[in-house]
Design a protein around this motif. Structure first.
Motif, mmCIF file in Angstrom:
data_model
loop_
_atom_site.group_PDB
_atom_site.id
_atom_site.type_symbol
_atom_site.label_atom_id
_atom_site.label_comp_id
_atom_site.label_asym_id
_atom_site.label_seq_id
_atom_site.Cartn_x
_atom_site.Cartn_y
_atom_site.Cartn_z
ATOM 1 N N HIS A 41 54.831 72.521 41.862
ATOM 2 C CA HIS A 41 55.339 72.170 40.540
ATOM 3 C C HIS A 41 55.689 73.400 39.704
ATOM 4 N N PRO A 162 51.837 69.264 34.553
ATOM 5 C CA PRO A 162 51.921 69.059 36.004
ATOM 6 C C PRO A 162 51.182 70.112 36.812
ATOM 7 N N LYS A 165 46.393 69.134 37.499
ATOM 8 C CA LYS A 165 46.235 67.741 37.889
ATOM 9 C C LYS A 165 44.923 67.125 37.402
ATOM 10 N N THR A 168 45.379 64.839 34.418
ATOM 11 C CA THR A 168 46.350 63.742 34.477
ATOM 12 C C THR A 168 45.857 62.495 33.750
#
Length: 256
Positions: A41, A162, A165, A168
């Motif tokens: 990412h 991103p 993680k 998230t």
């Protein structure tokens, strides 16, 4: 310190040259110049490094006393004392690579790690967002101000972290909270330009769970000088010495 207005004029001239570098590339060149920094990412191009080198060289001549803290190449002085430039050569690198035309060049200046000046250049629209602490915020020389929308009448922009993680679930819980109360949510992929949208009154709030100083330094000054408020998600001042969460709004939307 040099005259503020002359300093800004000199920096803008260099940033325009850097914007020309971005505009001169084609899709194939960007693809061939792309690599991954930390996982799939977090992408970087040779143009990020090229532009940062150009900025570092020019800024060292424009204001030799200032330190330098940039995203690329390990150029990270200790900026806790004195003047320093905090630079993101291409904010929105993934957008740049894919040709989405939502990327910019961001140069902030701090004094003792406090943001004092911000310049963000969107080369695709030829938009210069500028601010000096205590002197207001401007788009191509015209004053800009945050809007007076309530959250219910505003659009919110977000970053989805991103590269982190582990955040998230927390991230999307926050965005779901906003989603139920605002007109709609946007995810554009450039923290600096998201902050400019708040400053220019297009959106009412931008939030992200974790962000680097070079992503937001210039934007902090621009939003605050446009009449907005910038803190972390806990309401504390954002730090230019470490990663932080961020919420930038018009001062009316954070109590959701």
């Amino acid at each position: 310190m040099p005259d503020h207005k002359q300093l800004m004029q000199d920096i803008c001239a260099v940033m325009r040259e850097c914007g020309d570098i971005m505009l001169s590339t084609d899709f194939k060149e960007r693809q061939e110049a792309t690599s991954s920094k930390e996982g799939r990412h977090n992408l970087v191009t040779l143009y990020d490094s090229m532009i940062q080198d150009k900025l570092k060289d020019a800024l060292s001549r424009i204001f030799p006393q200032a330190l330098f803290y940039g995203e690329e190449n390990g150029d990270r002085d200790d900026i806790s004392k004195g003047y320093a430039f905090v630079v993101d050569p291409i904010d929105g690198t993934s957008n740049f690579i894919k040709g989405l035309m939502r990327s910019c060049i961001s140069v902030g200046m701090t004094l003792d790690a406090i943001p004092m000046m911000g310049i963000i250049y969107d080369p695709y629209r030829d938009h210069f967002y500028t601010a000096i602490k205590g002197e207001g915020a401007f788009l191509n020389g015209s004053p800009i101000h945050v809007n007076r929308d309530s959250l219910e009448n505003g659009i919110v922009t977000i970053g989805t972290a991103p590269y982190n993680k582990e955040l998230t679930e927390e991230s999307f819980a926050l965005y779901k909270k906003f989603f139920g109360k605002c007109i709609d949510i946007r995810r554009f992929g450039s923290a600096a330009l998201d902050m400019c949208d708040v400053a220019a009154g297009r959106t009412c709030l931008y939030a992200e769970p974790i962000i680097e100083p070079y992503d937001i330094c210039a934007g902090v000054v621009i939003v605050e000088e446009a009449g907005g408020v910038v803190t972390d998600l806990n309401g504390e001042p954002v730090s230019m010495l470490k990663k932080s969460s961020i919420m930038a709004d018009n001062g009316l939307c954070r109590d959701c």
